[in-house]
Design a protein around this motif. Structure first.
Motif, short mmCIF file in Angstrom:
data_model
loop_
_atom_site.label_atom_id
_atom_site.label_comp_id
_atom_site.label_asym_id
_atom_site.label_seq_id
_atom_site.Cartn_x
_atom_site.Cartn_y
_atom_site.Cartn_z
N PRO A 54 4.60 -9.06 -8.40
CA PRO A 54 4.68 -10.29 -9.21
C PRO A 54 3.99 -11.50 -8.61
N ALA A 55 3.80 -11.53 -7.29
CA ALA A 55 3.29 -12.75 -6.65
C ALA A 55 1.78 -12.72 -6.42
N PHE A 56 1.16 -11.56 -6.53
CA PHE A 56 -0.28 -11.40 -6.32
C PHE A 56 -0.69 -11.91 -4.93
N THR A 57 0.08 -11.51 -3.92
CA THR A 57 -0.27 -11.88 -2.54
C THR A 57 -0.64 -10.62 -1.76
N ASP A 58 0.36 -9.99 -1.13
CA ASP A 58 0.06 -8.81 -0.31
C ASP A 58 0.91 -7.60 -0.70
N GLU A 59 1.34 -7.56 -1.96
CA GLU A 59 2.23 -6.47 -2.41
C GLU A 59 1.62 -5.09 -2.17
N GLY A 60 0.34 -4.96 -2.44
CA GLY A 60 -0.31 -3.67 -2.26
C GLY A 60 -0.36 -3.24 -0.80
N VAL A 61 -0.63 -4.18 0.08
CA VAL A 61 -0.68 -3.88 1.52
C VAL A 61 0.69 -3.45 2.02
N ARG A 62 1.72 -4.19 1.62
CA ARG A 62 3.07 -3.85 2.07
C ARG A 62 3.50 -2.49 1.53
N ALA A 63 3.12 -2.19 0.31
CA ALA A 63 3.43 -0.87 -0.26
C ALA A 63 2.69 0.21 0.52
N ALA A 64 1.44 -0.05 0.88
CA ALA A 64 0.64 0.91 1.63
C ALA A 64 1.26 1.19 3.00
N LEU A 65 1.73 0.14 3.66
CA LEU A 65 2.36 0.31 4.96
C LEU A 65 3.65 1.11 4.84
N THR A 66 4.38 0.91 3.74
CA THR A 66 5.59 1.70 3.49
C THR A 66 5.23 3.17 3.30
N ILE A 67 4.20 3.42 2.50
CA ILE A 67 3.75 4.80 2.25
C ILE A 67 3.29 5.44 3.55
N ARG A 68 2.64 4.66 4.40
CA ARG A 68 2.16 5.17 5.68
C ARG A 68 3.32 5.70 6.52
N THR A 69 4.48 5.05 6.39
CA THR A 69 5.66 5.45 7.14
C THR A 69 6.41 6.60 6.49
N THR A 70 6.60 6.51 5.16
CA THR A 70 7.42 7.50 4.46
C THR A 70 6.65 8.74 4.04
N HIS A 71 5.33 8.60 3.81
CA HIS A 71 4.50 9.73 3.40
C HIS A 71 3.20 9.71 4.21
N PRO A 72 3.27 9.99 5.50
CA PRO A 72 2.09 9.87 6.37
C PRO A 72 0.93 10.77 5.99
#
Length: 213
Positions: A54-72
């Motif tokens: 919703p904020a158009f800031t770094d949502e995609g990056v934060r999601a990517a970092l989460t995926i990197r951890t949960t689905h390496p």
């Protein structure tokens, strides 16, 4: 997985990757949809817009970092409208295997974009030339001054994640010439030799300051 809030760009990306032989398991228009879809489909590769609702800031990056951890095992290719070095740094700080960060304008060169996509999907790295150029400018140092003009060109392509064959094609030289340049670069920058492409990229990016702040 294609995660992009712009409908037109998302549809275009889907068409491009499908024509290249990829199967699109799901689409997402925001970070939460992306994370939910990844949990459901376990994709081999996710193409992610850096700024999403919703904020158009770094949502995609934060999601990517989460995926990197949960689905390496899921490779990640982030797309950005502008050069945002911090986001590339966050993504590449610990591991360059199966990671890419490109400007959206690169999608217009379909052949080059698909080549980068395949490189990331196969465990390699694809870093936008403008990001590499910015890192080189930000990290002036005596070791870099030791490099010849050709060695700087090779270093830039190394940092982008290209293989010896890819560098040779780009510079229209032989692979043996590329190998000699790389050996010289690694020696001049006091970097360890590495057989795996992503380890080599990690060493170069480390020298340029990524993940060392």
């Amino acid at each position: 997985m294609i995660a992009e809030d712009s409908v037109l760009l998302r549809v275009g990306l889907v068409k491009i990757v499908e024509l290249a032989g990829f199967e699109v398991a799901a689409e997402a228009s925001n970070a939460q949809e992306l994370l939910t879809a990844v949990e459901q489909h376990h994709p081999d590769l996710a193409v992610i817009d850096v700024r999403m609702p919703p904020a158009f800031t770094d949502e995609g990056v934060r999601a990517a970092l989460t995926i990197r951890t949960t689905h390496p095992s899921t490779a990640l290719l982030l797309l950005s409208q502008y050069v945002e070095e911090r986001y590339a740094t966050d993504l590449l700080a610990t591991n360059t295997s199966g990671v890419g960060y490109l400007l959206k304008q690169r999608v217009a060169d379909v052949e080059e974009f698909i080549e980068a996509l395949r490189r990331v999907a196969n465990g390699g790295t694809a870093l936008d030339p403008q990001v590499v150029a910015q890192l080189l400018v930000r990290r002036p140092s005596p070791p870099l001054d030791r490099l010849t003009t050709r060695e700087r060109e090779v270093l830039t392509l190394m940092a982008e994640g290209r293989s010896n064959a890819g560098i040779a094609t780009q510079l229209v030289v032989s692979e043996s010439a590329v190998a000699k340049h790389i050996n010289s670069i690694l020696a001049k920058l006091d970097l360890p030799k590495a057989d795996a492409d992503h380890r080599r990229v990690l060493a170069v990016l480390h020298h340029l300051g990524v993940g060392t702040r």
